[in-house]
Design an enzyme around this catalytic site. Sequence first.
Site, mmCIF file in Angstrom:
data_model
loop_
_atom_site.group_PDB
_atom_site.id
_atom_site.type_symbol
_atom_site.label_atom_id
_atom_site.label_comp_id
_atom_site.label_asym_id
_atom_site.label_seq_id
_atom_site.Cartn_x
_atom_site.Cartn_y
_atom_site.Cartn_z
ATOM 1 N N SER A 14 0.832 -1.213 0.000
ATOM 2 C CA SER A 14 0.000 0.000 0.000
ATOM 3 C C SER A 14 0.860 1.255 0.000
ATOM 4 C CB SER A 14 -0.882 0.047 1.251
ATOM 5 O OG SER A 14 -1.620 -1.142 1.379
HETATM 6 N N1 SAH Z 1 -0.018 -5.344 3.993
HETATM 7 C C1 SAH Z 1 0.789 -5.687 2.834
HETATM 8 C C2 SAH Z 1 0.112 -5.404 1.513
HETATM 9 C C3 SAH Z 1 -1.020 -6.275 1.328
HETATM 10 S S1 SAH Z 1 -1.658 -6.538 -0.288
HETATM 11 C C4 SAH Z 1 2.136 -4.999 2.884
HETATM 12 O O1 SAH Z 1 2.400 -4.230 3.798
HETATM 13 O O2 SAH Z 1 2.940 -5.277 1.979
HETATM 14 C C5 SAH Z 1 -2.941 -7.627 0.234
HETATM 15 C C6 SAH Z 1 -2.462 -9.003 0.561
HETATM 16 O O3 SAH Z 1 -3.593 -9.728 1.047
HETATM 17 C C7 SAH Z 1 -1.934 -9.783 -0.635
HETATM 18 O O4 SAH Z 1 -0.642 -10.223 -0.377
HETATM 19 C C8 SAH Z 1 -2.921 -10.940 -0.771
HETATM 20 O O5 SAH Z 1 -2.338 -12.137 -1.215
HETATM 21 C C9 SAH Z 1 -3.453 -11.066 0.646
HETATM 22 N N2 SAH Z 1 -4.753 -11.768 0.772
HETATM 23 C C10 SAH Z 1 -5.814 -11.737 -0.072
HETATM 24 N N3 SAH Z 1 -6.831 -12.479 0.416
HETATM 25 C C11 SAH Z 1 -6.406 -12.989 1.592
HETATM 26 C C12 SAH Z 1 -6.994 -13.829 2.586
HETATM 27 N N4 SAH Z 1 -8.243 -14.317 2.465
HETATM 28 N N5 SAH Z 1 -6.270 -14.146 3.677
HETATM 29 C C13 SAH Z 1 -5.004 -13.669 3.845
HETATM 30 N N6 SAH Z 1 -4.394 -12.879 2.937
HETATM 31 C C14 SAH Z 1 -5.076 -12.529 1.832
#
Ligand code: SAH
Length: 229
Positions: free
Chosen positions: A68
């Site tokens: 993000s």
């Molecule tokens: N917080 C992260 C960015 C997240 S992007 C950072 O600081 O880099 C969102 C993430 O959520 C992705 O990696 C994606 O694979 C994950 N995601 C999507 N659905 C999910 C679920 N049901 N459970 C856990 N992770 C999930």
Amino acid sequence: MNKKQKHMLDTIRQEAKFTASYTGREAFDERVMQAMQVIDREAFVSGNNKALAFENSPLPIGHGQTISQPYMVALMTDLVDVTTESVVLEIGTGSGYQAAILSQLVRQVFTIEKIPELAESARQRLKSLGYENIKVRSGSGYHGWKEKAPFDAIIVTAAATHIPQSLVDQLKPGARMVIPIGLPYMYQELMLVAKGKGGTVHTDSVMGVSFVPLVMADDEASTDAAKSD
Ligand code: SAH
């Protein structure tokens, strides 16, 4: 602090001011800003993206996912009002950047990532950087992390179509959750969910946002819908 980092922090401060009418916060907590200064975002992206690490924009981290924008990380961290004693759950570890920011501010961070390769690389990265109060789990975070619940705060960094009841259930009285809710790849609203001391739940929309989708298995997508029938 190098010039680019200073620019990133100034941009966050400015955007916090611009968005104060939505967020109710003119400025973020100095502890949050301190963590944004200490954690090197460059260590959480790779290749050409390193040159862009201190820009206030999301960046690709592989597997179609993104880290993000720094302002959004600071905002979400600020909105959940953590203390040094807090135990926090993050859903969507991605690169591990948000977890690293939290690790500076709270006692323990639990974070869940659906894509096994991302979970493993975040685990390695966080370990090599020396952040010891973070536990990464590979799997779906839709149902939270029951064994470690309840939490003082939950940060969901992927967009869901609705607020998963299991996550609300895993908030302590007095705890807060931020979660983007809306249509996948389209418009979402950042929701702030606050559980009162007596257990009543209050939900507020903070502002329009854009996140990658929270991936839900079919049974997960139907669980809460079935409950509300
Ligand atoms: N917080 C992260 C960015 C997240 S992007 C950072 O600081 O880099 C969102 C993430 O959520 C992705 O990696 C994606 O694979 C994950 N995601 C999507 N659905 C999910 C679920 N049901 N459970 C856990 N992770 C999930």
